[in-house]
Design an enzyme around this catalytic site. Structure first.
Site, PDB file in Angstrom:
ATOM      1  N   ASP A  77      42.175  42.979  41.428  1.00 17.21           N
ATOM      2  CA  ASP A  77      43.609  43.087  41.139  1.00 17.21           C
ATOM      3  C   ASP A  77      44.331  41.810  41.568  1.00 17.21           C
ATOM      4  O   ASP A  77      45.191  41.297  40.847  1.00 17.21           O
ATOM      5  CB  ASP A  77      44.211  44.290  41.875  1.00 17.21           C
ATOM      6  CG  ASP A  77      43.578  45.599  41.464  1.00 17.21           C
ATOM      7  OD1 ASP A  77      43.512  45.854  40.257  1.00 17.21           O
ATOM      8  OD2 ASP A  77      43.156  46.362  42.338  1.00 17.21           O
TER       9      ASP A  77
ATOM     10  N   HIS B 151      38.890  45.994  49.503  1.00 18.75           N
ATOM     11  CA  HIS B 151      38.473  47.064  48.587  1.00 18.75           C
ATOM     12  C   HIS B 151      37.532  47.974  49.351  1.00 18.75           C
ATOM     13  O   HIS B 151      36.547  47.502  49.941  1.00 18.75           O
ATOM     14  CB  HIS B 151      37.769  46.488  47.356  1.00 18.75           C
ATOM     15  CG  HIS B 151      37.650  47.460  46.217  1.00 18.75           C
ATOM     16  ND1 HIS B 151      36.875  48.606  46.288  1.00 18.75           N
ATOM     17  CD2 HIS B 151      38.208  47.470  44.981  1.00 18.75           C
ATOM     18  CE1 HIS B 151      36.961  49.260  45.145  1.00 18.75           C
ATOM     19  NE2 HIS B 151      37.768  48.593  44.344  1.00 18.75           N
TER      20      HIS B 151
END
Length: 412
Positions: free
Chosen positions: A350, A302
């Site tokens: 996610d 990320h």
């Protein structure tokens, strides 16, 4: 010449494109500004050309105020002020309170919504709540064959027609509308009737009735997904809210943005990675080979958390506690270890939403539902904050096309 998103370049070429030394290149990698992967001989490192080009563009943009502003919408310079959430390495913070700590303290999505909406002593969820859909949406709202996002998008504008005070600026009224809308959105996403129970109980019973451990994981996921600063869907909701539109329209804006493959679609791709790795027969080899080919690992890494997404880490901790002995969890652990070995990347939220579904033998769609149901609290917070400001979001563009009159005028 256009380049492929998967084209790999050597360290020397990356340094040339960026105009930096090898030492600076390694510093960029250690700070999470640039990712690397093993080269063909497994001793050298190579870099995605697309990532290098993107970093070079940001460096160029930083040399001028106008260019910097032009790039500020791509995870760059701040473009709006907010009191709602702050991103820190250890957790997102909701009005100064850690989301990870809130999960461990047992907070529900409703608790977080009250915090994000700055409710004070008011409990908007205590208002009377109808347990049936209006006639005009009944058929669509209960049609489980429809995709979740599309079902919600079809019904929410029609539900707005029954909100008599949709444009009332009074904060207590708007919070009660938001509370009903948050519950309606959750119910629509799983094709259930409106329900006054906590959202995690509604969703848990929809997918695994009677499984208390699963409901706890759902609660945690909702809280961790509730807001994440000025992400794409929150910004879309704020833009719509800035026009004075009602709250139902702002949630539709958020859902629409979430439907894109580069936002909400990340959970689907992360789930597919887990499934493909399992089907390969050699999960660790599959992950390593994919990374060496220059392909990404959906659900890992990320840009805002170069040392690991604390939201994903918290869901992983809870999954290990509750499902550590499950064969599906062993596969998830294999994929995580292989991804970290190959790329140095840790699983993000996610990836863990996908893992939560995978371990519980659910399809991929509930992962996106968890994200959409939780994030609606944040969309509604941003919408209320933007409308309280009373300003219109209308950025200017820097035109880079042909001048008026086209090529003839340019030649003249």
């Amino acid at each position: 010449m256009p380049t492929s998103d998967n084209e790999l370049v050597t360290a020397a070429e990356a340094c040339r494109l960026l105009g930096i030394s090898t030492a600076t290149l390694y510093a960029y990698v250690s700070r999470g500004l640039l990712g690397s992967r093993p080269g063909p001989d497994h001793r050298s490192r190579v870099y995605l050309r697309a990532d290098v080009d993107r970093l070079a563009q940001r460096k160029r943009a930083g040399r001028g105020a106008a260019r910097g502003a032009a790039q500020s919408l791509d995870r760059g310079l701040p473009v709006l002020e907010t009191r709602i959430s702050l991103i820190r390495p250890d957790s997102p913070y909701y009005r100064g309170q850690s989301a990870v700590a809130a999960v461990r303290a047992g907070a529900t999505l409703e608790d977080i919504a009250r915090l994000l909406w700055d409710c004070g002593e008011q409990d908007p969820f205590a208002a009377p709540f109808a347990s049936a859909w209006p006639q005009r949406v009944q058929d669509v709202a209960g049609d489980a064959s429809l995709p979740p996002i599309e079902r919600a998008l079809a019904c929410i504008p029609l539900l707005a027609l029954d909100v008599r005070q949709a444009f009332n600026p009074a904060l207590p009224v708007r919070r009660e509308i938001a509370a009903t809308l948050l519950r309606h959105n959750a119910a629509l996403l799983v094709a259930r009737a409106p329900d006054a129970r906590p959202v995690h109980e509604l969703l848990g019973d929809a997918w695994r009735p009677g499984d208390a451990d699963f409901a706890e994981l759902v609660r945690a996921a909702l809280v961790l997904c509730a807001d994440h600063e000025l992400n794409v869907s929150a910004f879309a909701a704020r833009v719509v809210a800035s026009t004075g539109a009602h709250l139902h329209a702002t949630v539709c804006a958020g859902l629409s943005a979430l439907s894109g493959p580069r936002h909400g679609g990340a959970t689907m791709r992360a789930y597919a990675l887990l499934r493909d790795a399992l089907d390969s027969g050699d999960p660790a080899g599959f992950i390593a080979s994919r990374w060496q080919r220059g392909e990404d690992l959906p659900g890992f890494g990320h840009v805002l958390y170069p040392h690991g997404d604390p939201r994903g880490a918290e869901v992983l901790r809870m999954l290990r506690e509750r499902r550590g002995d499950a064969p599906a969890m062993a596969h998830v652990e294999t994929v995580i270890a292989a991804a970290e070995e190959a790329s140095g990347q840790h699983p993000n939220i996610d990836g863990l939403l996908a893992a939560l579904c995978f371990v519980h033998d659910l399809p991929a769609a509930p992962a996106l539902v968890l994200f959409a149901a939780g994030r609606s609290a944040g969309w509604l917070a941003h919408a209320q904050e933007q409308q309280a400001l009373g300003t219109l979001i209308r950025p200017r563009a820097r035109y880079t096309g042909l001048p008026p009159g086209g090529a003839d005028e340019e030649a003249g």
